[in-house]
Design an enzyme around this catalytic site. Structure first.
Site, PDB file in Angstrom:
ATOM      1  N   GLU A 176      -1.373  -1.585  66.137  1.00  0.00           N
ATOM      2  CA  GLU A 176      -2.700  -2.059  65.723  1.00  0.00           C
ATOM      3  C   GLU A 176      -2.852  -2.098  64.198  1.00  0.00           C
ATOM      4  O   GLU A 176      -3.666  -1.363  63.621  1.00  0.00           O
ATOM      5  CB  GLU A 176      -3.799  -1.192  66.338  1.00  0.00           C
ATOM      6  N   GLU A 332      -2.511  -2.638  75.816  1.00  0.00           N
ATOM      7  CA  GLU A 332      -3.223  -1.396  76.119  1.00  0.00           C
ATOM      8  C   GLU A 332      -4.590  -1.730  76.701  1.00  0.00           C
ATOM      9  O   GLU A 332      -5.278  -2.614  76.197  1.00  0.00           O
ATOM     10  CB  GLU A 332      -3.508  -0.588  74.840  1.00  0.00           C
TER      11      GLU A 332
HETATM   12  C1  GAL Z   1      -5.688   2.438  70.724  1.00  0.00           C
HETATM   13  C2  GAL Z   1      -4.427   2.996  70.122  1.00  0.00           C
HETATM   14  C3  GAL Z   1      -3.761   4.006  71.044  1.00  0.00           C
HETATM   15  C4  GAL Z   1      -4.785   4.999  71.541  1.00  0.00           C
HETATM   16  C5  GAL Z   1      -5.913   4.249  72.192  1.00  0.00           C
HETATM   17  C6  GAL Z   1      -6.974   5.141  72.762  1.00  0.00           C
HETATM   18  O1  GAL Z   1      -6.480   1.771  69.805  1.00  0.00           O
HETATM   19  O2  GAL Z   1      -3.495   1.971  69.858  1.00  0.00           O
HETATM   20  O3  GAL Z   1      -2.718   4.652  70.353  1.00  0.00           O
HETATM   21  O4  GAL Z   1      -5.250   5.745  70.469  1.00  0.00           O
HETATM   22  O5  GAL Z   1      -6.528   3.418  71.237  1.00  0.00           O
HETATM   23  O6  GAL Z   1      -8.027   4.396  73.335  1.00  0.00           O
END
Ligand code: GAL
Length: 691
Positions: A176, A332
């Site tokens: 990110e 994710e």
């Molecule tokens: C994302 C991040 C992950 C984790 C996740 C939690 O933005 O890439 O590593 O922190 O949020 O929601």
């Protein structure tokens, strides 16, 4: 009948699909059969006996891809230039033995403690002059020479060792970019900013002109007089702030390409980095997409909104647009609650599957989570996971297993495409410029307008692409400018060409106000859009916070009104009351073979919907007569002509949906009788259709 017409239109646009990206044909994840399924696997947080258990559970869940090593720099390089591969060797070996693919991450989002001790100058300095410490996560200064050297070393070392490892299927650069840190105001950043400006403007005089430096006596004589736009006594030069946002985006791209090139020297596996489409203000992903082989995105629900699935759909459409319509990776999302909002509302039964299939309906061919097993320690111990703290005897785990099974059955959908006839313009430069201080009303908010217009289209099952205003728009029947404050000459000409060629444009107020240097073009607003809209604005008449104005069409507007002088445009609706009473509120201008609509106030809900219905009608975009409330309906079309219709029921009602040509339903495996598909409350169905 209307449904059939909608389908006919959808198919007829296949050949007109807009191709803007320089990447002709994106690559896909090596060796992953079917839909990719899995998540971030932070195995280093667990003893090895847990790895064995995890791998068994991965098989049960149907996992075929995991992201490894995102936060592993401190383990991998315990001292500068000394590498310890034992963690990576062991975990990649075990995953390979189990036939599970790896999306291998460069761990550059968290440099180790020794790095900060040796290179304190790499720490980020904020706009307020605070030097950030470590002990957390986030980025070093993207302009730091030491950081850039270190990421090249780490990426290259990883690629040399694992570039042809049989478990590795793709590369995941960093994590990110731009979140949580996107800008740095330290010395190295200021030096890099000056160099960037020199490249952009060539001479200091050109910079003085572009930034309007005669205003408030800000003329520069030497490049080294220029600072970053740090906190100052009053509003900092807005053109400078805009350039600093562009520069900061470019510095992040610079870090990403350093890693990518270091990897490509040793490995020809596809490279991605996880975007946060629609969520981060830092990055202009139109500039990133051609640097990558695969587009991927992270998405987290706005859990406190009950209709958060509309925002999800928008993020997914935006990601597909960055991917130029080709399949993309949902890198994710969460199985249930996150841990970082004020109220971390858990997903209700079935919600995770609906969310996942929404992404898939809108082009994702990989459904991944953060994270595989919930952390016992650290800031994210309350974040949900595929294997929650409660283990396998939990609803969440059972739903994860069910989803794995459903995705297997959805294998035929892979590679099929979503088509749309409507596009919304999305330009980060304009968002950056319009987010600045001292604008005519604090209520001006292009994101709010974009969301509002998107929501109306979502409720009509109209699929939307997002486009940059300079893209070839000719494949779209309707292009919407929700509030495009900044418009370059090139984009203005492009929009005019689009309308002239037969397109329908629908623009809201406060569009076309400045050019790419944040300067008002000579003459009345809306500057370079005056011609295509056929009007000019004599005076902005923003409204009080609690004021509403009536329109002749019956709707009621807030936030904005203005005095419009019609040139070639006609008034469709007028203001009945308020400061612009009697003047035009909604206009249409016929140009060449097309027409351009303009709306001079903020309409909401059904009032906005009524105008959008008219504009869709004028553009010849049919909306289905049979709309079930909160039933999301999207079609993916394969090269063979076979189509997959996703029906996702976010409502509490059971529906029976007519789907002409339906053969069977892929999740339940049931044959469809008489073209009607039962979609119970909360369920998702994927129907195979042959026309
Ligand atoms: C994302 C991040 C992950 C984790 C996740 C939690 O933005 O890439 O590593 O922190 O949020 O929601």
């Amino acid at each position: 009948m209307a449904i059939l017409m909608l389908r006919a239109c959808t198919v007829s646009t296949l050949s007109k699909q807009v191709k803007e990206s320089n990447v002709q044909q994106r690559r896909w994840i090596n060796g992953v059969e079917g839909i990719a399924y899995g998540g971030d696997y932070n195995a280093e947080q667990w003893p090895e006996q847990t790895w064995t258990e995890d791998i068994e559970l991965m098989k049960q869940m149907g996992v075929n891809l995991v992201t490894v090593g995102v936060f592993s720099w401190a383990l991998l390089e315990p001292a500068e230039g000394q590498f310890d591969f034992s963690f990576h060797d062991r975990i990649l070996g075990l995953l390979d033995d189990a036939g599970i693919g790896v999306d291998l991450a460069t761990p550059t989002v968290v440099p180790p403690a020794w790095f900060w001790k040796q290179h304190p100058e790499a720490r980020v300095v904020t706009k307020d002059g605070v030097t950030l410490g470590h002990g957390s996560r986030g980025m070093a200064s993207p302009s730091s020479a030491a950081y850039r050297e270190a990421i090249a070393r780490v990426a290259s070392t990883l690629a040399e060792r694992y570039g042809s490892h049989p478990a590795v299927r793709m590369w995941h650069l960093h994590n990110e970019y731009g979140v949580p840190i996107s800008e740095c105001y330290g010395d190295e950043s200021v030096a890099a900013f000056r160099a960037w400006l020199k490249t952009r403007y060539g001479t200091i005089d050109a910079l003085n002109t572009a930034w309007g430096n005669l205003f408030w006596g800000q003329l520069y004589r030497e490049w080294d007089e220029i600072d970053a736009p740090r906190r100052s006594g009053s509003v900092v030069n807005q053109s400078m702030q805009l350039d600093f946002s562009r520069f900061s985006n470019d510095q992040l791209i610079g870090c990403m390409t350093i890693e990518r090139d270091a990897i490509r020297a040793h490995s020809d596996l596809p490279v991605t980095t996880n975007f946060m489409a629609g969520e981060t203000d830092a990055t202009d992903y139109w500039k990133w997409r051609d640097e990558l082989d695969i587009i991927s995105n992270d998405h987290y629900l706005d859990a406190e909104r009950r209709d958060n699935y509309v925002g999800l759909a928008m993020a997914a459409d935006l990601t597909r647009s960055y991917a130029n319509g080709e399949p993309w990776v949902l890198m994710e999302h969460s199985t249930s609650a996150v841990n970082w909002r004020d109220r971390n509302i858990a997903k209700r039964p079935g919600e995770m599957q609906r969310n996942s299939l929404q992404h898939m309906a809108r082009g994702a061919d990989a459904i991944m989570f953060f994270q595989l097993r919930a952390s016992r320690f650290g800031a994210e111990k309350f974040h949900s996971a595929m294997i929650p703290q409660g283990g396998t005897d939990t609803r969440v785990y059972r739903e994860v297993v069910d989803l794995g099974g459903a995705l297997k059955r959805l294998t035929p959908v892979r590679g099929s495409r979503v088509r749309s006839r409507v596009a919304i313009v999305w330009d980060r430069n304009s968002f950056w410029a319009s987010g600045q201080e001292w604008h005519p009303s604090i209520d001006l908010d292009p994101r709010e307008r974009t969301n509002a217009m998107y929501a109306q289209l979502w409720h009509r099952n109209v699929t939307v692409d997002f486009v940059h205003p300079s893209h070839d728009l000719s494949g779209y029947a309707l292009v919407i400018l929700p509030q495009l404050y900044l418009v370059s000459g090139e984009s203005a000409a492009n929009l005019a060409r689009y309308v002239d060629g037969g397109g329908t444009l629908f623009a809201s107020y406060f569009s076309g106000i400045v050019d790419e240097t944040d300067t008002v073009p000579v003459g009345p607003y809306p500057g370079q859009l005056r011609g295509v809209l056929g009007l000019s604005v004599s005076e902005f008449l923003p409204l009080y916070a609690d004021q509403a104005v009536q329109l002749s069409g019956g709707g009621s507007g807030t936030i904005w009104s203005e005095e419009i002088k019609l040139d070639t445009a006609d008034a469709v609706q007028t203001f009945v009351d308020g400061p612009a009473a009697g003047g035009a509120a909604l206009t249409v201008n016929r140009v060449g073979a097309g027409r351009a609509y303009y709306l001079a106030t903020a309409l909401h809900g059904d009032d906005l919907g009524a105008v959008i219905d008219d504009v869709l009608g004028a553009a010849g975009v049919d909306t289905a007569s049979e709309v079930h409330r909160n039933l999301e309906r999207i079609t993916r079309v394969a090269d063979t002509g076979e189509a997959y219709e996703f029906l996702i029921n976010h409502s509490e009602l059971d529906y029976a949906v007519a789907v002409p040509g339906a053969i069977d339903e892929l999740i339940t495996g049931e044959a469809i009788a008489a073209g009607t598909v039962p979609v119970p409350a909360g369920a998702a169905r994927v129907v195979r259709v042959v026309r």
